[in-house]
Design a protein around this motif. Structure first.
Motif, PDB file in Angstrom:
ATOM      1  N   PHE A 112      55.864  35.856  -2.241  1.00 31.26           N
ATOM      2  CA  PHE A 112      55.907  36.868  -1.193  1.00 31.26           C
ATOM      3  C   PHE A 112      57.265  36.871  -0.495  1.00 31.26           C
ATOM      4  O   PHE A 112      57.853  37.932  -0.243  1.00 31.26           O
ATOM      5  CB  PHE A 112      54.787  36.599  -0.191  1.00 31.26           C
ATOM      6  CG  PHE A 112      54.665  37.633   0.895  1.00 31.26           C
ATOM      7  CD1 PHE A 112      54.044  38.848   0.649  1.00 31.26           C
ATOM      8  CD2 PHE A 112      55.164  37.378   2.166  1.00 31.26           C
ATOM      9  CE1 PHE A 112      53.927  39.797   1.654  1.00 31.26           C
ATOM     10  CE2 PHE A 112      55.053  38.323   3.170  1.00 31.26           C
ATOM     11  CZ  PHE A 112      54.430  39.530   2.912  1.00 31.26           C
ATOM     12  N   GLU A 113      57.786  35.689  -0.194  1.00 31.18           N
ATOM     13  CA  GLU A 113      59.061  35.604   0.518  1.00 31.18           C
ATOM     14  C   GLU A 113      60.238  35.967  -0.375  1.00 31.18           C
ATOM     15  O   GLU A 113      61.191  36.605   0.062  1.00 31.18           O
ATOM     16  CB  GLU A 113      59.232  34.199   1.104  1.00 31.18           C
ATOM     17  CG  GLU A 113      58.245  33.895   2.234  1.00 31.18           C
ATOM     18  CD  GLU A 113      58.531  32.571   2.907  1.00 31.18           C
ATOM     19  OE1 GLU A 113      59.254  31.749   2.313  1.00 31.18           O
ATOM     20  OE2 GLU A 113      58.026  32.363   4.027  1.00 31.18           O
TER      21      GLU A 113
ATOM     22  N   SER B  23      60.162  38.007  -2.892  1.00 30.73           N
ATOM     23  CA  SER B  23      60.115  39.438  -3.207  1.00 30.73           C
ATOM     24  C   SER B  23      60.682  40.295  -2.086  1.00 30.73           C
ATOM     25  O   SER B  23      61.016  41.459  -2.299  1.00 30.73           O
ATOM     26  CB  SER B  23      58.666  39.860  -3.480  1.00 30.73           C
ATOM     27  OG  SER B  23      57.878  39.733  -2.301  1.00 30.73           O
TER      28      SER B  23
ATOM     29  N   SER C 113      57.301  38.509   8.403  1.00 33.30           N
ATOM     30  CA  SER C 113      56.542  37.545   7.610  1.00 33.30           C
ATOM     31  C   SER C 113      56.143  36.334   8.446  1.00 33.30           C
ATOM     32  O   SER C 113      54.984  35.897   8.420  1.00 33.30           O
ATOM     33  CB  SER C 113      57.361  37.102   6.402  1.00 33.30           C
ATOM     34  OG  SER C 113      56.712  36.086   5.675  1.00 33.30           O
TER      35      SER C 113
END
Length: 492
Positions: free
Chosen positions: A322-323, A325, A333
């Motif tokens: 997630f980070e 991307s 976030s």
């Protein structure tokens, strides 16, 4: 990608490092070391139940008729010592190396753990308080030292994941100690076994760390040249700047007046109050309110932390993807994960205060949710100090944990003052409501003031002047890094 000279403020678009390398061994060793350290920290939570009431434990060992007030003093004495060395520990790690500081920490703490049963037999509760104070004093260097080590070993692209792997050791230590302490208390070792076992394991770990640990890739003789170069390129370290950064004065004024840093202190205080209230009091709550014996008490006390450990291992790969991307801004976030960690447990916490002994299964379920879900702080405020100022990660961590552990001192004392009858669920209701209110306020401040932007004071304020290096007569020209940092800050 935004850069400042050779120092990268954002991860590179494409990560070229090996998936598994020597940096992962360092983080694994740190994780195991933290597990041992935490097992020596939390062993008292279950041991004191057997020390005060040996029903269900080995009756061949002494029983002490301490009051609830004395019990609270014993539980909080560790944290009275814990706060003193947190702030200087970051500077010591930068100057002498995290490898040496952590090694001495674990060796001496392990020796004190081995001496605990003897100390109690000689001096009773007062001697136990003094010894726990000394253990807390020494363990105060742990988190600032680990933060400094991670700032040297973790490439910018792997920062969150490697820190989470390292800090997961705390949960492992809690799980192992709480789940085995009941059996140890009932075995031939008795309650002293809860001190002997982690003490021995600590000495074993120290020997392994002495051989395989290192303060930085540059100081490690076993790392490959390619991996060392990759890490230092990612972090923007070269020999000259590496030496200069080690001598940077800490920007105390800018640091302590930064609202983005102060909000981390508030969040850590709120989290510590909730975390240590539960950690030190779950065994007493399960025994007194839910009516469980020492063996089932130990298992049920560890169940929330087992769930937290499993959840951490499950979500870590997802968060890493997630980070990397970059679907969301790093600040967004951090706030999402922090909100999950601190606001989700509020309703279960309040609910605990309204459950009866007949609802013990539901109570254990609530405790499990509360503790497990807080693992998301590792992707929220708990890693935010590396975002704000990686050059001073150890010092920031020292201040944050020092302030947070003031709450760790007062939380058991407040429980001892309010809960005069451990079977009275209404008194426990007050304790759980206080914890819920604090974590609500903590995350609210992070939502308003939190940020993942690197701060201007991460780089020292220097001017374009000529300085003569003492003793060598060598003239060097200093870079005006503050100007570059200001330009990059505006681009983030």
């Amino acid at each position: 990608m935004i850069t400042n000279g050779r120092f990268s403020l954002e991860p590179k678009d494409k990560f070229k490092g090996r998936i598994i390398g020597y940096r992962h061994l360092q983080c694994l060793l740190l994780s195991i070391g933290l597990a041992v350290i935490f097992s020596m920290r939390v062993n008292i939570s279950v041991a004191i139940v057997a020390m005060m009431d040996n029903k269900g434990a080995n009756p061949d060992f002494p029983e002490y008729k301490w009051s609830q007030e004395t019990k609270s003093h014993i539980l909080s004495s560790f944290f009275c010592g814990y706060i003193f060395l947190q702030i200087p520990a970051g500077g010591w790690s930068r100057r002498f190396g995290g490898h040496l500081v952590l090694l001495l920490d674990v060796i001496v703490t392990s020796m004190l753990a081995l001496l605990t049963p003897l100390s109690v037999s000689l001096g009773g509760g007062n001697m136990l308080c003094a010894l726990r104070f000394c253990q807390g004093l020494l363990q105060g260097v742990t988190f600032p030292t680990i933060a400094t080590l991670i700032s040297k070993w973790a490439p910018a692209e792997e920062r969150s994941v490697l820190q989470t792997i390292s800090f997961t050791g705390a949960q492992v230590g809690i799980v192992i100690m709480l789940s085995t302490s009941g059996m140890l208390c009932s075995s031939s070792w008795g309650w002293p076994g809860t001190f002997y076992l982690p003490g021995l394991l600590g000495l074993v770990w120290a020997a392994v760390w002495f051989i395989f640990g290192a303060s930085s890739p540059r100081d490690c003789k076993l790392i490959s040249a390619d991996e060392c170069a990759m890490i230092e390129e990612s972090l923007g370290h070269d020999k000259e700047k590496h030496e200069l950064r080690a001598k940077f004065p800490v920007p105390w004024k800018q640091m302590l007046t930064s609202k983005h840093f102060l909000v981390l202190i508030i969040n850590n205080c709120a989290h510590h109050w909730c975390f240590w209230t539960l950690l030190t009091q779950i065994p007493s709550y399960i025994q007194s309110v839910l009516g469980k014996d020492i063996k089932s008490n130990a298992f049920l006390s560890s169940l929330p932390y087992i769930s937290s450990l499993v959840l951490t291992l499950v979500i870590c790969p997802f968060v890493s993807w997630f980070e990397k991307s970059k679907l969301l801004h790093p600040t967004v976030s951090r706030k999402i994960f922090n909100t999950i960690a601190l606001w989700t447990p509020i309703i279960p916490l309040i609910t605990l205060g309204f459950l009866s002994p007949e609802q013990s299964d539901l109570a254990v379920g609530m405790l499990t949710i509360i503790v497990a879900i807080t693992t998301f702080i590792h992707f929220g405020f708990a890693v935010n100090h590396l975002d704000l100022a990686p050059n001073f990660a150890g010092t920031l961590m020292g201040i944050i944990t020092s302030a947070g552990n003031v709450m760790s001192i007062f939380a058991p004392l407040v429980v001892g003052y309010i809960v005069t009858d451990t079977t009275n669920v209404r008194q426990w209701r007050v304790i759980f409501s206080i914890a819920a209110a604090l974590i609500f306020f903590g995350n609210l401040t992070f939502l308003i003031f939190g940020t993942a932007k690197i701060q201007l004071w991460n780089e020292p304020q220097q001017s374009n002047t000529l300085e003569i290096e003492p003793l060598k007569g060598k003239i060097i020209e200093m870079e005006n890094t503050q100007t570059n940092a200001a330009k990059n800050y505006e681009k983030v």
